[in-house]
Design a protein around this motif. Structure first.
Motif, PDB file in Angstrom:
ATOM      1  N   LYS A 218      -3.732   9.316  -8.163  1.00 31.04           N
ATOM      2  CA  LYS A 218      -3.296  10.052  -7.138  1.00 31.04           C
ATOM      3  C   LYS A 218      -1.773  10.702  -7.632  1.00 31.04           C
ATOM      4  O   LYS A 218      -1.382  11.896  -7.185  1.00 31.04           O
TER       5      LYS A 218
ATOM      6  N   VAL B  80      -0.363   2.122   0.253  1.00 32.04           N
ATOM      7  CA  VAL B  80      -0.772   2.419  -1.040  1.00 32.04           C
ATOM      8  C   VAL B  80      -0.783   3.790  -1.514  1.00 32.04           C
ATOM      9  O   VAL B  80      -0.610   4.347  -2.519  1.00 32.04           O
ATOM     10  N   ASP B  81      -0.781   4.667  -0.332  1.00 32.87           N
ATOM     11  CA  ASP B  81      -0.683   6.199  -0.572  1.00 32.87           C
ATOM     12  C   ASP B  81       0.890   6.669  -0.196  1.00 32.87           C
ATOM     13  O   ASP B  81       0.922   7.939  -0.915  1.00 32.87           O
TER      14      ASP B  81
ATOM     15  N   LEU C 132       4.679  -0.840  -5.312  1.00 35.09           N
ATOM     16  CA  LEU C 132       3.160  -1.297  -5.629  1.00 35.09           C
ATOM     17  C   LEU C 132       2.974  -2.324  -6.562  1.00 35.09           C
ATOM     18  O   LEU C 132       2.294  -3.252  -6.401  1.00 35.09           O
TER      19      LEU C 132
ATOM     20  N   ALA D 203      -3.937   4.500  -6.907  1.00 35.96           N
ATOM     21  CA  ALA D 203      -2.699   5.128  -6.732  1.00 35.96           C
ATOM     22  C   ALA D 203      -2.107   5.826  -7.945  1.00 35.96           C
ATOM     23  O   ALA D 203      -1.488   6.929  -7.729  1.00 35.96           O
TER      24      ALA D 203
END
Length: 240
Positions: A175, A139-140, A147, A172
């Motif tokens: 971010k 996810v990062d 995703l 996500a």
């Protein structure tokens, strides 16, 4: 007179029964033997399966306990159990091995979870959990398209894991600075009457940040993920 008729009738019935036995005693005996054999076979099969489950359980916990001292030996033991253990323990060993790999080798762990998710022989609920575990590992770092491919189906309204998947996708998106995409997923959580109170609370907090026009900090954007992330080594309940 009535007693005489009753005695004759009883003798007649006994004679008929003797004739029946003399004619069909072999088939009747065969049926009785088959019933006893089937009952004995069932009991033996139950005993054998119990013995296998107990042996597999001992192998599983031995492999898990060995991880701290010898990770390679532990993973080898789990892999062996995943190959030849009873169905439930095979799946459990695969989950555990992938989870342990996630500590040191994320790509290998993702590959392990993806293999479970793609296995038609595994119950759908466990396949979905494997997809979530793989998604948590990437996810990062994964691109938006990856995703969406991994977590999009789990965020569907019919998925029992939709709140977790939506939180992950929202975090996500935050971010990467995509407040619109994050807000869409968070709105879905808030509008879902079956979402847990904790999920709705986190969604409301993040929506407040977005609507206030503030830039989501990395710490705030990641807030949704740890709450949904299983503890290291934690595995789904699997029947042996």
């Amino acid at each position: 007179m009535s007693d005489f008729i009753r005695e004759v009738d009883e003798e007649y019935r006994q004679d008929q029964f003797r004739r029946f036995l003399s004619r069909y005693w072999i088939p009747l005996l065969a049926v009785a033997v088959l019933i006893l054999a089937a009952a004995g076979g069932w009991r033996f099969n139950q005993y054998h399966r119990q013995q296998q489950a107990e042996a597999a359980g001992a192998r599983y916990f031995e492999a898990v306990d060995a991880y701290a001292a010898d990770p390679k030996a532990s993973l080898a033991g789990l892999d062996a159990l995943a190959q030849d253990g009873p169905a439930g323990y095979r799946t459990l060993a695969r989950f555990r091995a992938a989870g342990e790999l996630g500590r040191t080798d994320a790509p290998a762990a993702v590959k392990g979870f993806d293999a479970i998710a793609a296995d038609a022989g595994v119950p759908q609920e466990l396949r979905d959990i494997a997809s979530l575990r793989a998604g948590l590992l990437v996810v990062d770092t994964a691109e938006t398209a990856e995703l969406d491919r991994r977590l999009g189906p789990l965020a569907d309204a019919n998925s029992p894991f939709r709140s977790v998947a939506r939180e992950m996708l929202a975090a996500a998106a935050l971010k990467r600075g995509d407040d619109a995409a994050a807000g869409k997923r968070l709105d879905e959580i808030e509008a879902d009457p079956l979402a847990s109170p904790d999920s709705r609370q986190r969604a409301g907090f993040m929506l407040g940040v977005i609507r206030a026009g503030k830039t989501a900090t990395p710490a705030a954007a990641a807030a949704a993920i740890p709450a949904a992330k299983p503890a290291d080594g934690a595995e789904p309940a699997v029947k042996p």
